[in-house]
Design a protein around this motif. Structure first.
Motif, PDB file in Angstrom:
ATOM      1  N   LEU A 149       0.923  -1.297   0.261  1.00 21.54           N
ATOM      2  CA  LEU A 149      -0.034  -0.068   0.036  1.00 21.54           C
ATOM      3  C   LEU A 149       0.928   1.488  -0.010  1.00 21.54           C
ATOM      4  N   ALA A 150       1.751   1.382   0.943  1.00 21.91           N
ATOM      5  CA  ALA A 150       2.749   2.402   0.927  1.00 21.91           C
ATOM      6  C   ALA A 150       3.584   2.600  -0.526  1.00 21.91           C
ATOM      7  N   LEU A 151       3.981   1.370  -1.082  1.00 22.88           N
ATOM      8  CA  LEU A 151       4.694   1.667  -2.562  1.00 22.88           C
ATOM      9  C   LEU A 151       3.341   2.238  -3.532  1.00 22.88           C
ATOM     10  N   THR A 152       2.394   1.836  -3.216  1.00 21.42           N
ATOM     11  CA  THR A 152       1.057   2.386  -3.950  1.00 21.42           C
ATOM     12  C   THR A 152       0.970   3.772  -4.017  1.00 21.42           C
ATOM     13  N   LEU A 155       5.568   5.582  -1.658  1.00 23.26           N
ATOM     14  CA  LEU A 155       6.753   5.537  -0.789  1.00 23.26           C
ATOM     15  C   LEU A 155       8.096   6.162  -1.370  1.00 23.26           C
ATOM     16  N   MET A 156       8.429   5.475  -2.434  1.00 16.44           N
ATOM     17  CA  MET A 156       9.798   6.114  -3.132  1.00 16.44           C
ATOM     18  C   MET A 156       9.955   7.567  -3.359  1.00 16.44           C
ATOM     19  N   GLU A 157       8.948   8.329  -3.239  1.00 18.15           N
ATOM     20  CA  GLU A 157       9.133   9.612  -3.620  1.00 18.15           C
ATOM     21  C   GLU A 157       8.912  10.332  -2.355  1.00 18.15           C
ATOM     22  N   ASP A 158       8.095   9.833  -1.475  1.00 18.31           N
ATOM     23  CA  ASP A 158       7.501  10.584  -0.242  1.00 18.31           C
ATOM     24  C   ASP A 158       7.008   9.691   0.900  1.00 18.31           C
ATOM     25  N   PRO A 159       8.253   9.337   1.430  1.00 20.16           N
ATOM     26  CA  PRO A 159       7.595   8.186   2.662  1.00 20.16           C
ATOM     27  C   PRO A 159       6.564   8.576   3.631  1.00 20.16           C
ATOM     28  N   PRO A 160       6.819   9.661   4.317  1.00 18.96           N
ATOM     29  CA  PRO A 160       5.779  10.244   5.130  1.00 18.96           C
ATOM     30  C   PRO A 160       4.548  10.444   4.644  1.00 18.96           C
ATOM     31  N   GLY A 161       4.331  10.888   3.460  1.00 20.82           N
ATOM     32  CA  GLY A 161       3.168  10.950   2.853  1.00 20.82           C
ATOM     33  C   GLY A 161       2.523   9.696   2.455  1.00 20.82           C
ATOM     34  N   ALA A 162       3.205   8.793   1.979  1.00 16.98           N
ATOM     35  CA  ALA A 162       2.738   7.541   1.641  1.00 16.98           C
ATOM     36  C   ALA A 162       2.292   6.851   2.938  1.00 16.98           C
ATOM     37  N   VAL A 163       2.902   6.978   4.022  1.00 15.56           N
ATOM     38  CA  VAL A 163       2.362   6.040   5.369  1.00 15.56           C
ATOM     39  C   VAL A 163       1.256   6.634   5.638  1.00 15.56           C
ATOM     40  N   ALA A 164       1.084   8.064   5.619  1.00 18.90           N
ATOM     41  CA  ALA A 164      -0.027   8.913   6.074  1.00 18.90           C
ATOM     42  C   ALA A 164      -1.503   8.441   5.566  1.00 18.90           C
ATOM     43  N   ILE A 195      16.852   6.383   6.881  1.00 23.10           N
ATOM     44  CA  ILE A 195      15.729   5.272   7.276  1.00 23.10           C
ATOM     45  C   ILE A 195      14.495   6.106   8.021  1.00 23.10           C
ATOM     46  N   TRP A 196      13.427   5.880   7.516  1.00 20.06           N
ATOM     47  CA  TRP A 196      12.269   6.561   8.094  1.00 20.06           C
ATOM     48  C   TRP A 196      11.793   5.401   9.180  1.00 20.06           C
ATOM     49  N   VAL A 197      11.322   5.811  10.171  1.00 15.92           N
ATOM     50  CA  VAL A 197      10.600   5.124  11.179  1.00 15.92           C
ATOM     51  C   VAL A 197       9.247   5.861  11.549  1.00 15.92           C
ATOM     52  N   PHE A 198       8.264   4.872  12.013  1.00 14.73           N
ATOM     53  CA  PHE A 198       6.832   5.414  12.137  1.00 14.73           C
ATOM     54  C   PHE A 198       6.426   4.840  13.209  1.00 14.73           C
ATOM     55  N   GLY A 264      24.704  10.025  11.814  1.00  9.72           N
ATOM     56  CA  GLY A 264      24.940  11.270  12.472  1.00  9.72           C
ATOM     57  C   GLY A 264      23.753  12.315  13.160  1.00  9.72           C
ATOM     58  N   THR A 265      22.693  11.946  12.625  1.00  7.27           N
ATOM     59  CA  THR A 265      21.543  12.844  12.700  1.00  7.27           C
ATOM     60  C   THR A 265      20.140  12.090  13.069  1.00  7.27           C
ATOM     61  N   HIS A 266      19.215  12.991  13.205  1.00 10.18           N
ATOM     62  CA  HIS A 266      17.946  12.484  13.198  1.00 10.18           C
ATOM     63  C   HIS A 266      16.940  13.774  13.388  1.00 10.18           C
ATOM     64  N   GLU A 267      15.760  13.439  12.692  1.00  8.10           N
ATOM     65  CA  GLU A 267      14.592  14.614  13.163  1.00  8.10           C
ATOM     66  C   GLU A 267      13.328  14.034  13.127  1.00  8.10           C
ATOM     67  N   GLN A 268      12.451  14.441  14.084  1.00 11.49           N
ATOM     68  CA  GLN A 268      11.146  14.075  14.243  1.00 11.49           C
ATOM     69  C   GLN A 268      10.011  14.991  13.743  1.00 11.49           C
ATOM     70  N   HIS A 269       8.935  14.512  13.363  1.00 15.06           N
ATOM     71  CA  HIS A 269       7.793  15.227  12.872  1.00 15.06           C
ATOM     72  C   HIS A 269       6.521  14.505  13.300  1.00 15.06           C
ATOM     73  N   PRO A 270       5.264  15.001  13.330  1.00 15.02           N
ATOM     74  CA  PRO A 270       4.252  14.396  13.620  1.00 15.02           C
ATOM     75  C   PRO A 270       3.465  13.594  12.417  1.00 15.02           C
ATOM     76  N   LEU A 271       2.796  12.608  12.917  1.00 16.57           N
ATOM     77  CA  LEU A 271       2.306  11.796  11.886  1.00 16.57           C
ATOM     78  C   LEU A 271       0.946  11.890  11.790  1.00 16.57           C
ATOM     79  N   VAL A 272       0.030  12.347  10.976  1.00 18.89           N
ATOM     80  CA  VAL A 272      -1.339  12.739  10.891  1.00 18.89           C
ATOM     81  C   VAL A 272      -2.051  11.757   9.807  1.00 18.89           C
TER      82      VAL A 272
END
Length: 282
Positions: A149-152, A155-164, A195-198, A264-272
């Motif tokens: 579903l995420a690939l549909t 996912l390859m262009e916008d992982p957070p948007g795909a998972v949302a 790596i994107w984690v949700f 060496g880094t990470h960043e967090q965002h809300p998942l809606v």
């Protein structure tokens, strides 16, 4: 459900990442402390990025603690990015195609959680998968269904948007079928660079998920701990539960959020959740 870990950083031996930590993922396959089940023995898998353009994988239906081949190959795999997963089935068959991680092209995906009452929702979910992707589905799990579903949904262009959009679709389908609180998920996905984690659940009570803090700072706090001296300063872990019990070493990923992890880094965002046009017009 399951336990998993992801590593990003300087190339390291898979054996050091999987077996040597005090509460390693292999240990968690027998003695998980924060999971829904203590034992995660319904198969396992690792995925890694090395010199080839696509990730390698090794999966087995044996318990991770009882597969001598895993120990053998982990001594030979040096990788800058590793996914590892030990499985506790929520109902799908114990077979290799149902073991994580799942792979499509350069992308890896692994999941802890479930689509509740998946047999009732499965037909609707799978019909939402792009027809060009459907022939590549190998197993029968809700986890692989979420991946496709995420690939549909891009996912390859916008992982957070795909998972949302995946979350929005599953919750909408479940509402129509009268399934309450349908989704429970911690997910990791990668194309070999980031790596994107949700972390999300419809109920607002998601399974545990943590990421490691700055290795250089931990070295100052724990100078006698050899394992920290062996890792580069860019090393980052994301884990279902901590693999070392060190004060200040781990930060919990907040509920309903995602993180982007790079060396060496990470960043967090809300998942809606996002409702798609397909969902609103169906």
């Amino acid at each position: 459900m399951c336990r998993w870990m992801a590593y990003s950083g300087d190339p390291a031996l898979a054996e050091a990442l999987l077996f040597r930590p005090a509460h390693s993922l292999i240990n968690q396959s027998l003695h998980a402390r924060l999971g829904a089940e203590t034992t995660n023995g319904d198969g396992f898998g690792i995925g890694w990025f090395g010199e080839q353009p696509f990730p390698g994988m090794y999966k087995s239906v044996l318990p991770a603690w009882n597969d001598p081949n895993l120990r053998e190959i982990s001594r030979e795999i040096r990788t800058r990015l590793l996914f590892a997963h030990v499985r506790a089935s929520t109902g799908a068959a114990v077979q290799r195609s149902n073991c994580h991680p799942f792979r499509h092209g350069r992308w890896l995906w692994m999941h802890n959680g479930a689509i509740m009452n998946f047999p009732l929702l499965k037909r609707d979910v799978m019909l939402a998968v792009d027809p060009s992707l459907y022939p590549d589905v190998e197993g029968t799990t809700d986890s692989e269904a979420l991946f496709f579903l995420a690939l549909t949904f891009g996912l390859m262009e916008d992982p957070p948007g795909a998972v949302a959009r995946v979350i929005g679709l599953v919750e909408d389908l479940a509402r129509r079928r009268g399934v309450p609180d349908p989704l429970q998920m911690t997910v990791a996905t990668s194309e070999g660079e980031s790596i994107w984690v949700f972390r999300y659940s419809s109920q607002g009570r998601t399974r545990s998920l943590f990421y490691s803090t700055d290795i250089a700072q931990l070295r100052k706090l724990y100078p006698a701990l050899d394992v920290l001296q062996q890792l580069g300063t860019d090393a980052r872990f994301v884990v279902s539960e901590p693999i070392h019990h060190l004060e200040g070493a781990w930060t919990e990923v907040p509920e309903s959020s995602y993180a982007l992890v790079r060396p060496g880094t990470h960043e967090q965002h809300p998942l809606v959740p996002v409702r798609t046009r397909q969902q609103t017009t169906a």
